[in-house]
Scaffold this motif. Structure first.
Motif, short mmCIF file in Angstrom:
data_model
loop_
_atom_site.label_atom_id
_atom_site.label_comp_id
_atom_site.label_asym_id
_atom_site.label_seq_id
_atom_site.Cartn_x
_atom_site.Cartn_y
_atom_site.Cartn_z
N PHE A 198 17.27 2.49 -2.14
CA PHE A 198 17.06 1.05 -1.98
C PHE A 198 16.41 0.74 -0.63
O PHE A 198 16.74 -0.25 0.01
N THR B 188 17.32 -1.76 2.30
CA THR B 188 18.01 -1.29 3.51
C THR B 188 17.18 -1.51 4.76
O THR B 188 17.73 -1.85 5.82
N PRO C 37 23.32 -4.83 -5.53
CA PRO C 37 22.40 -4.01 -4.72
C PRO C 37 22.43 -4.38 -3.24
O PRO C 37 22.25 -3.50 -2.38
N PHE D 123 25.50 -2.57 -1.77
CA PHE D 123 25.28 -1.15 -1.58
C PHE D 123 24.27 -0.87 -0.47
O PHE D 123 24.39 0.11 0.27
N SER D 124 23.27 -1.73 -0.33
CA SER D 124 22.28 -1.55 0.74
C SER D 124 22.92 -1.76 2.10
O SER D 124 22.65 -1.00 3.04
#
Length: 611
Positions: free
Chosen positions: A364, A368, A462, A465-466
């Motif tokens: 990602f 990120t 997402p 998680f990033s």
């Protein structure tokens, strides 16, 4: 909230929980199911045409760098005292260069410490041969046709100091070695204000005949590091960029490389035409060999089982040095902390291709990288990384507010339609097909999207998680304090019931303890409470199974995230509170009055009546 919308939210939350568990525990339980991101390059015997790197047949047997043998085990102090040395002292580095082999083999990072404790030692990055987990850089020359191996300096050559008594930012050092047969080798080492060494190797030919030699640089690592994190989301091992292509190779995969007869070891050989670099990366530190842009070279990754040595080489093309002339080659050595701003400046100023990708941005990366840039900017503006995380949360929620507004308006309309939904259920009876048709007709007539309420949750996954990736892999979060007991945002909340939430002077049980799962700090508890309050905006579902799952979900997440980085938990608490406020305010503006206290006290009243 109707059953369809509630089921979608439930499925999304459970999917999030499954993904979270899988990415956390999957690599440890099923390591074979998690392959490397890139396959190791195949071994090549010849350089591609046009690169000028092909080794003449007569010189091919000497083309490899020397095989390194492990020295007898000894303490660090004994190893440092066993060879004459030149000290290294800069604002950010402390160490020494061994005159045996001219190795850069002892280096400490003066800005970084092993722990947040006041008496913690500095991080030691490089260690000399013979010390457990030896890790060092050395340089030398490969002899061409007609030259004996001892005609060129090797790993054990005793160098002399020609100039400079100490390596600093302002004072380079030059080492010299005369082979006694007309070749004089010199090595000039300089270092900048951060972590980049310039190493210039030269050979002066006074022999009366042309000689062919090829310079090389080696980074050697004896054994796998004992502090490997072993997480799938973090790469530790060899990292290489070759003409724009990034390759990452973990230690176990290096040992499994195809056996190369030319290298006498498991090896991978890659010809680089113009731009590249190779070395070893750790969680926060890195040591890499970097030829200047435009310099062709051969990048080698190898593992020698007999000495348990991992090795990366940069081998420059063979040069012909005529009598009376001097051949020279310069390479760079980065050995230090993976500070984003520092390696970005090296990438831009020295044109080092993809140097910032030494930080493991992950799949990602398109999320990120901007998330980290925003965090870095806010931290520079505010001066506290915890507050920067909170500000970033507000910024993300502000960017997503138009979508959140539509979602919460849709949820409010759904709630307003509840009486009509109940009426449809009564009239339809057991005819589920008829009930679904009438419900969908109602949605269409009232212009309501039953799935709209789940969109913010789907987008959050997402982003979560990033941010988890950013907090886990970037050095800027390491040992970054917040307020109070949070002294390291990259580590879990250190408080626990076992130390009365920080009132008692000892640490909570570590991750290896069976009690670790019960070691929940203040911030994870706040996260569980904030998630629970958010769910109380809506009444419990009529289905008992769903109601039980929703009731336990905040506390399951609380224990799941109890050992996560405190910076991530702070983000989640802030996100929950903002979401609660947004949803409550928007629902009120649409004429819906969430009965939060009623949803909290209702089950208590019902349980008392049951008694």
């Amino acid at each position: 909230m109707d059953d369809q919308n509630r089921n979608l939210i439930l499925a999304t939350a459970l999917s999030f929980l499954v993904i979270l568990v899988w990415f956390t525990l999957g690599p440890m339980l099923f390591p074979d199911w998690f392959p490397e991101q890139t396959e190791p390059p195949a071994i090549t015997a010849e350089a591609p045409e046009g690169t000028g790197l092909a080794v003449p047949p007569a010189e091919r047997t000497a083309a490899g760098a020397p095989e390194l043998a492990a020295a007898a085990p000894q303490s660090l102090d004994a190893a440092l005292a066993s060879t004459p040395r030149i000290p290294i002292h800069t604002a950010r580095l402390s160490g020494s260069i061994s005159l045996q082999g001219g190795r850069i083999d002892f280096l400490k990072l003066t800005d970084y410490f092993e722990t947040v404790a006041k008496d913690s030692p500095m991080v030691t990055l490089l260690k000399p041969s013979g010390v457990p987990e030896a890790y060092y850089a050395l340089y030398g020359w490969r002899p061409g046709a007609g030259l004996a191996p001892d005609a060129v300096p090797g790993p054990a050559t005793e160098w002399q100091v020609e100039s400079g008594s100490e390596l600093t930012e302002a004072t380079p050092v030059t080492l010299v070695w005369d082979n006694g047969a007309g070749l004089v080798f010199r090595r000039t080492i300089s270092v900048d204000e951060n972590y980049m060494f310039d190493v210039t190797q030269s050979v002066e030919n006074t022999s009366g005949a042309e000689v062919r030699v090829a310079p090389y640089g080696i980074i050697a690592r004896h054994g796998k590091p004992s502090n490997l994190r072993g997480f799938y989301i973090l790469h530790e091992g060899v990292i290489m960029v070759a003409d724009g292509s990034l390759t990452e190779l973990k230690y176990d995969k290096i040992a499994d490389l195809e056996k190369s007869e030319a290298e006498n070891a498991a090896a991978s050989v890659v010809e680089v035409a113009e731009n590249g670099w190779i070395g070893f990366t750790d969680h926060y530190w890195m040591t890499t060999l970097v030829p200047p842009a435009g310099q062709p070279f051969t990048a080698v990754t190898k593992y020698t089982e007999s000495s348990d040595t991992f090795q990366t080489d940069v081998r420059l093309p063979t040069m012909a040095v005529a009598p009376g002339e001097t051949g020279e080659a310069t390479t760079w050595l980065f050995s230090g902390a993976k500070e984003w701003e520092t390696i970005r400046d090296y990438q831009e100023e020295r044109h080092i291709d993809r140097f910032v990708d030494a930080i493991d941005w992950g799949w990602f990366f398109f999320l990120t990288k901007p998330i980290f840039r925003a965090l870095h900017f806010l931290h520079g503006l505010i001066g506290n990384m915890g507050l920067a995380i909170i500000c970033l949360t507000f910024l993300i929620k502000a960017l997503l507010f138009p979508l959140a507004y539509k979602s919460y308006v849709s949820m409010s309309k759904m709630k307003a339609l509840q009486p009509q939904m109940e009426k449809i259920k009564e009239t339809a009876g057991d005819d589920k097909m008829k009930m679904q048709q009438e419900v969908m007709a109602l949605y269409k007539r009232e212009k309501v999207n039953p799935a709209a309420g789940c969109l913010p949750i789907l987008i959050q996954i997402p982003i979560f998680f990033s941010l988890y990736k950013v907090i886990f892999v970037t050095l800027e979060l390491r040992h970054a304090p917040f307020f109070g007991w949070i002294r390291d945002l990259s580590a879990p909340d250190p408080t626990s019931i076992f130390n009365l939430f920080g009132l008692l002077p000892w640490d909570a049980p570590g991750p290896a303890s069976i009690l670790a799962i019960l070691s929940i700090g203040v911030w994870p508890i706040l996260m569980g409470i904030s998630m629970w309050l958010q769910m109380k905006l809506n009444p419990a579902p009529a289905d008992k199974t769903q109601a039980t799952i929703f009731a336990w979900m905040p506390w399951v997440f609380m224990f799941m995230m109890g050992r996560f980085a405190s910076g991530l938990v702070i983000y989640w608490v802030t996100n929950n509170l903002i979401t609660f406020t947004q949803q409550y305010t928007i629902m009120r503006s649409q004429g819906v009055k969430p009965d939060v206290m009623g949803n909290i006290l209702g089950p208590l009243k019902r349980s008392k009546k049951a008694e």
